[in-house]
Each structure stands twice: as C-alpha cells, then as structure tokens.
Write an enzyme that holds these catalytic residues in place. Structure first.
Site, mmCIF file in Angstrom:
data_model
loop_
_atom_site.group_PDB
_atom_site.id
_atom_site.type_symbol
_atom_site.label_atom_id
_atom_site.label_comp_id
_atom_site.label_asym_id
_atom_site.label_seq_id
_atom_site.Cartn_x
_atom_site.Cartn_y
_atom_site.Cartn_z
ATOM 1 N N ALA A 187 0.844 -1.196 0.000
ATOM 2 C CA ALA A 187 0.000 0.000 0.000
ATOM 3 C C ALA A 187 0.879 1.246 0.000
ATOM 4 C CB ALA A 187 -0.918 0.015 1.217
ATOM 5 N N CYS A 188 0.545 2.192 -0.855
ATOM 6 C CA CYS A 188 1.241 3.468 -0.930
ATOM 7 C C CYS A 188 2.737 3.228 -1.108
ATOM 8 C CB CYS A 188 0.916 4.296 0.306
ATOM 9 S SG CYS A 188 1.201 6.049 0.090
ATOM 10 N N ALA A 189 3.587 3.720 -0.192
ATOM 11 C CA ALA A 189 5.030 3.500 -0.349
ATOM 12 C C ALA A 189 5.393 2.035 -0.207
ATOM 13 C CB ALA A 189 5.790 4.329 0.679
#
Length: 561
Positions: A295-297
C-alpha cells in the site's frame, strides 16, 4: 461537528509519505517570499489592481443592497448553518467575505506572474483568506448558539482545549479523541501472533477463520511511515479479516518506529526486510511462492524487491503482486510540489540526516496547512469555538498515530520524486542490483482512487504500465484511504471501473472502462483465489519449530510512539 469531511477521505501519513512537498516542508521564508511577490505585483500593475478593486466595490454594493447572488460553493460546508442564509446581517457578512475572496483569487489568476510563482501566490493567498473566514470567529452562529445553550461554558471548554493542544499537539487543533481507542483492544483485534522479529519489523501471522485455506500465503506490506493496523481496524472494516474469511493465509509486516540509531535504513534495507519476511512465510506455510500486497510507499517497496528478484532470476518466489494507491511513476504536478525545488530538497535531506529521522508529526503539520479548511479550521471551530471534544473515529486515530522516517529512506524517496528513476530501466539500484520494472513479469493488479489528490489516479495508472507481465488496473470511486478501506456493504454507494488491457493513455482507458457498483474487494479476491493454488486443511497452530510464536498480535512495535 461543523463542515466535517468523511474521515476515511482525510489524508493519512501514508498519503503524506508520497507527497514530496510534505517531506520537504514549507519554510517561513517561502511563504514570505510569495507574499512579497503578491505585494510587488500590486505595485507593478496598478491598472490591473484598480480594475479588480472596482469590481470588488461593485460586488460589495450589491451585497449591501441585498441583491447579490454570491453563494458558497456546494462543496464548501463552512456556511451550512441556515443562519448564514436567512439572517440579513449574517448573509451580508458571508457574501462580503466571499466577494473579497473571489476578487483576490481573480486578481492573482489574471496577473502576469510566471506559472509557478502564480501557483505559489494563489496557495498563500488561499491560506490567508481561509484563515480570515467569519466561520472561524466567535460570531459563527453555531458558536453563538452553543454559548447561550451552555451559559458561556463552551468558551471555558474551548480555552481549555486550546491550551491542551498548545502544550501537547504542536499548537494545532486535535483531530481525534486520544482516549476512545486502544490498539489491541478495539483496534487491530484480529487473532494472530508475531512469528518473527528483527530490528526492523515484526511479522504477524493471523489465525485462519476457515477449515480450509489456499496453499499460497499473502504478505501485506504497509507504508513505512504508518502503522499497519489500517488493514485491521474495526471488524467490519478489516481487510485482514476479509482475507481470512475467504481462505487466504494472511501475514502482515509491522514496521519498527525508527529513531536516530536507524538513520541508515533506506530502500534497500526495506526491500531486504520484505524478502526476509517472505522466506519466513515460505518456511511456515511450505509454499514456494508468496502473494505480495503493498500500500502506498509499500507498493514501491514490493516493486523494487521484485526488480531485484528478477535480476537474480528468483522472481518465481512471487505468486502475484497487488499495488494499492502506489506511485512508481513519481512525476506528478500538484499543489504539494509548489515549494519543492532542488535547494529545498537538499536542505531537507541534510536536516533529516543530522536528526537521524524525519518526524511524522512534522510531516502531518505541513500537510494540514495544505488543506486547512478540512484539517485545521474544521477542528478549530469544533474544539475551540464550540468547546466540544474531537470526534472518535478509528481512521482519524490511526492517521494521528504518527511514526518517523529514517533519514536515508527519506533521502531515497526525495530522490525518486526528483529524478523519477523507476520510469527508466537501470536508473536506480536496490540491494546492489539495477532495477528494470519491465522485467517484473508477475501478474499484478493496481488500485487507484478517482478522488485521490495525493497519488493521482492517472499517475498510479502510469505506474501500472511500468510493470511487465499481465497488469490489471481498477479505479475506485474513493479517495486515498477509502480506496483501501473499501469493504463490501449492502447499501454501499461505492463503485469502480475496470477494463481489459492497459493503453498508454489513462483517459482513453477510462473511456472504455465499465462501471461496476460496490466494492472492488470481491473482484480482487476472485483474481487472488485463481492464483492461490489448491485448498488444504488449515493448521490452527501459528508459526513452526523454526519460527515459534513470540507474542500475540498486534505485537510490540505497534505500541512504540
């Protein structure tokens, strides 16, 4: 609470992670420089200024006469109280403010300032006009009503809240009640155990909820700046529990909250950590390959690891990859990059390396001023003018459970935004290996958010196009956080778009895509189950002899502040 936004749409620190300006910071000199430019613009173009002063005078004349048609935008909830509309004095106050705000915006918009200078000036002017809103003053009709209803006690409570935030919240209004939630009690309650612990992370294995499970396990990799329990909030919102209910063997990484001792942890360190977690899972589950979800980074994290594995011809260890609102193509144009230039980026890198870490609270503070009406003035009204306690929302509690970012990782991420190396083959090295994402031929699914203002969906789409193999893209109707927290509900207003093969143009893809009602979770689940092997009897015992249980979930790292 007045003009409160859906908390699931509020930007979290995971969102902050990918905002280069939030990782750089905005200095007072930046803001003063923009104010000087605004002042010089007024002196340099007197006729332009006089023109807009005349238009403002005309607008204010209509306001005084009571025949003005000026009204707040439908998305602006600051003036929702009926008093602003039906009381003549309040209506004129509101319309006067809106007239000034509109003319200042138009004055700058039509100026001859260069593009970037104009954008910065509009941003700074927006900060000033948002702060000057009459809804932020004690004349706010809600505040006046609360004052009379409580016989003045609302002011006393508001001053007490203000003093408490000044001492304990860096001078910003608190967004959430700090006493309504406790991790392990009413958050992160799915049953599981820590089966591995290193200096950098804990690996949590969850107890199966079905008699049979799929052979290939799933590893969830959260962003490094956030705590993992966004995936395990309340039972009805828990992505972990959804996976378990449908037979997926589920593991998750809980990152350590680093301090100055860990300043050398960078992208390579975190890629090695994920590989270490995969090896533990393979030994516990007896599976040769593992599903990855970032998720995300965390999505960048798993992409870099796969690039390394592809170069080492070990990519068969990955069964599939899921990317949630993740940027691999870091070329974005948004308000968040207004003050991020080469000088400020290098200054930010030096500062964080001297300190050893970038504090998540500093990032949150910068980001709050990028959306002041939602993240500051909203709570200013609730906490101080109305004298009420902040709301008790689990997402907001998680959002405010800040962590730190190691200096080296901070610098690595800034370099990604500066140079966009993942968009080019062999432009970045991880674990000593040049990375070429086109050689990552694992089946992948990428989720973007239509209203995501942090990782814009077209940039997330371009990121999916950087990968080799069978790459699918789903566009959720939600924002950044709610695109992750997307549980199926009977009366849900959610929807998403999906189509076949990806084209080079995200808008062309969207034109051809089909809208489907509900959550994307079931679509992802079917896709996962097709790639998860045969079912087998679930083993209720967690860990194994080589990796015994070290403690109950949610572990100890999640409690470190």
């Amino acid at each position: 609470m007045p003009h409160r936004q859906n908390p699931a749409e509020l930007p979290s620190n995971a969102e902050i992670m990918v905002a280069s300006n939030a990782m750089v910071g905005v200095s007072g000199s930046d803001l003063l420089g923009s104010l000087r430019q605004i002042a010089f613009h007024g002196l340099r173009q007197p006729l332009h200024t006089l023109k807009h002063l005349g238009q403002l005078g005309k607008s204010l004349g209509h306001v005084v006469l009571g025949d003005s048609a000026i009204a707040p935008n439908k998305t602006d909830l600051r003036f929702n109280d009926p008093t602003w509309q039906f009381n003549p004095l309040y209506r004129r106050t509101m319309q006067s403010y809106l007239a000034v705000q509109q003319q200042l915006h138009s004055w700058l918009k039509e100026s001859d300032l260069p593009g970037e200078d104009k954008a910065r000036a509009l941003f700074v002017m927006g900060l000033l006009t948002d702060a000057a809103s009459p809804s932020n003053a004690l004349i706010n009709p809600q505040a006046v009503k609360e004052l009379f209803d409580t016989a003045g006690y609302s002011v006393v409570k508001g001053l007490r809240n203000l003093f408490d935030d000044w001492l304990h919240n860096g001078g910003l209004p608190s967004q959430v009640s700090k006493h309504a939630f406790e991790v392990g009690k009413n958050l992160a309650t799915s049953e599981g155990a820590v089966v591995y612990r290193s200096d950098m992370f804990e690996l949590i294995q969850y107890k199966p909820l079905t008699e049979q499970v799929y052979a290939k396990p799933l590893l969830i990799v959260p962003p490094q700046i956030n705590k993992f329990y966004i995936f395990d909030l309340s039972p009805e919102k828990s992505f972990v529990r959804y996976c378990l209910k449908h037979g997926l063997q589920t593991f998750i990484i809980s990152w350590r909250n680093p301090d100055a001792r860990h300043r050398e942890w960078g992208l390579s360190s975190y890629a090695e950590a994920v590989q270490q977690a995969m090896q533990v899972m393979q030994q516990i589950c007896g599976s040769k390959d593992v599903h990855l979800l970032g998720a995300c980074a965390g999505g960048m994290n798993i992409a870099l690891l796969q690039g390394h594995l592809a170069a080492k011809r070990k990519l068969k260890q990955v069964a599939s990859a899921t990317y949630l609102v993740s940027l691999l193509d870091c070329q974005i144009d948004s308000q968040m990059t207004l003050f991020a230039n080469e000088e400020t980026i290098e200054t930010a890198k030096r500062r964080s390396y001297q300190q050893g870490v970038l504090d998540g609270r500093d990032m949150a503070r910068v980001f709050a001023w990028l959306r002041p009406n939602d993240l500051i003035w909203n709570y200013w009204v609730n906490n101080y003018l109305l004298g009420k306690e902040p709301p008790a929302f689990d997402v907001l509690y998680w959002n405010n459970d800040n962590t730190r970012l190691p200096a080296t990782l901070h610098g690595d991420l800034l370099d990604c935004f500066k140079h966009n190396p993942l968009a080019r083959a062999n432009a970045i090295e991880v674990c000593g290996t040049p990375i070429d994402l086109k050689k990552v031929t694992v089946d992948s699914m990428t989720i973007g958010g239509m209203t995501d203002h942090i990782t814009p969906w077209d940039a997330v789409y371009r990121s999916a196009n950087l990968l080799g193999g069978d790459s699918r893209f789903i566009l959720s109707s939600s924002g950044h956080v709610q695109s992750i927290l997307n549980p199926p509900e009977k009366r849900s207003k959610r929807y998403f778009y999906q189509s076949g093969a990806l084209s080079s143009d995200p808008r062309a893809w969207l034109y051809d895509a089909k809208r489907q009602e509900g959550s994307w979770w079931p679509t992802w689940l079917n896709w996962m189950q097709e790639r998860s092997g045969e079912k087998q009897e679930a083993v209720p015992a967690l860990g194994n002899q080589s990796h015994p249980v070290l403690g109950d979930a949610p572990g100890i790292f999640v409690h470190v502040r």
